[in-house]
Design an enzyme around this catalytic site. Structure first.
Site, mmCIF file in Angstrom:
data_model
loop_
_atom_site.group_PDB
_atom_site.id
_atom_site.type_symbol
_atom_site.label_atom_id
_atom_site.label_comp_id
_atom_site.label_asym_id
_atom_site.label_seq_id
_atom_site.Cartn_x
_atom_site.Cartn_y
_atom_site.Cartn_z
ATOM 1 C CB SER A 4 -0.847 -0.031 1.271
ATOM 2 O OG SER A 4 -1.371 1.243 1.549
ATOM 3 C CE1 TYR B 49 -4.384 -2.253 5.007
ATOM 4 C CE2 TYR B 49 -3.449 -0.101 4.499
ATOM 5 C CZ TYR B 49 -3.986 -1.306 4.078
ATOM 6 O OH TYR B 49 -4.108 -1.562 2.732
#
Ligand SMILES: NC(=O)c1ccc[n+]([C@@H]2O[C@H](COP(=O)([O-])OP(=O)(O)OC[C@H]3O[C@@H](n4cnc5c(N)ncnc54)[C@H](OP(=O)(O)O)[C@@H]3O)[C@@H](O)[C@H]2O)c1
Length: 254
Positions: free
Chosen positions: A159, A172
């Site tokens: 990501s 995350y």
């Protein structure tokens, strides 16, 4: 040219992944669902791993309707699975298919986006378990059958917050940095072998996870999972055999 190039366009065909045996985690929804279907359309035998059985059955039916090879379904919750579950799966794959040619590590959870001091210990543990530790255990269990493949490809999912930290993206973001670290460590360790390790940053993509992270955003402005598939096929296709230890971006600018 790699997928990092803004004009990357890899054209797959129905034999790109002919007879490759590929395990996809989080295959029931979002990007993982699309990748599993696309891999099957390119001739692969896919092993669909995910949490919700009905979603996996739906993908299974989709693949058969499209004329793909019969997939396997593995309903498994990554938050509770142990090394012995994965070793059992590796034994089943070995006896059914004789080898494993690819893994797409796609399943992840977002956790709560919040100030760092407010992350609950139990939430931190769950995100790390699902997003990081399960990948370590799966790699450990699958290495022997990846070694049976003439050219194996392991693809992690990163990501933009896996390369640059961002306020409030909490566990995350930490989990995606750890994923990148795992990929790079494995890539270096296996650089003289026939197993390659890379990661993909899908960029903003129209899925449930994206909607949870950005509830006010107009989803129609985002790329669909199907639009980012060229990078996903490219890394599983033998044409990417020389690529190892790379992070490929599906979309320019994010
Ligand atoms: N969408 C984006 O904009 C974007 C951007 C950057 C990176 N990514 C990354 O891309 C990957 C796919 O994301 P997505 O947007 O497609 O997410 P998604 O729509 O939320 O799908 C996630 C998938 O992971 C599965 N999963 C979650 N927890 C699991 C568990 N404990 N055990 C087994 N399976 C589990 C889900 O299964 P169930 O549906 O059964 O729960 C689902 O199939 C993730 O790694 C994500 O971090 C996405």
């Amino acid at each position: 040219m790699t997928a990092n190039h803004p004009h990357f366009s890899f054209e797959s065909h129905e034999k790109s992944l002919e007879n490759k045996v590929i395990l996809v985690t989080g295959a029931g929804d979002g990007i993982g669902k699309e990748a599993a279907i696309k891999y099957a359309k390119c001739g692969a035998r896919v092993i669909l791993l995910g949490k919700t059985t009905e979603k996996l059955e739906h993908v299974y039916d989709n693949i058969l309707e499209l004329g793909g090879k019969q997939p396997s379904i593995v309903p498994l919750d990554l938050s509770g699975a142990t090394l012995s579950h994965y070793e059992g799966l590796a034994d089943t794959i070995a006896s059914e298919y004789g080898r494993l040619d690819g893994i797409l590590f796609n399943a992840s959870i977002l956790g709560n986006l919040c100030p760092f001091g407010q992350i609950k210990e139990s939430e931190f543990d769950e995100v790390i378990q699902v997003n990081v530790k399960s990948q370590f255990l799966i790699v450990k269990a699958m290495l022997p059958i990846l070694k049976m493949s003439p050219a194996a490809s392991v693809v992690f999912t990163s990501s933009s917050v896996g390369s640059k930290g961002r306020a409030f993206w909490s566990t995350y973001s930490v989990s995606k940095f750890a994923t990148e670290g795992m990929m790079q460590t494995l890539a270096d360790e296996y650089k003289n072998s026939h197993i390659r390790f890379n990661s993909i940053n899908p960029g903003a993509t129209r899925t449930n996870m994206r909607a949870k992270a950005f509830p006010a955003e107009d989803p129609s402005e985002l790329k669909t999972p199907s639009q980012i598939m060229p990078t996903y096929v490219y890394l599983m296709d033998d044409v990417s055999r020389g690529i190892n230890g790379q992070l490929l971006h599906c979309q320019a600018g994010n």
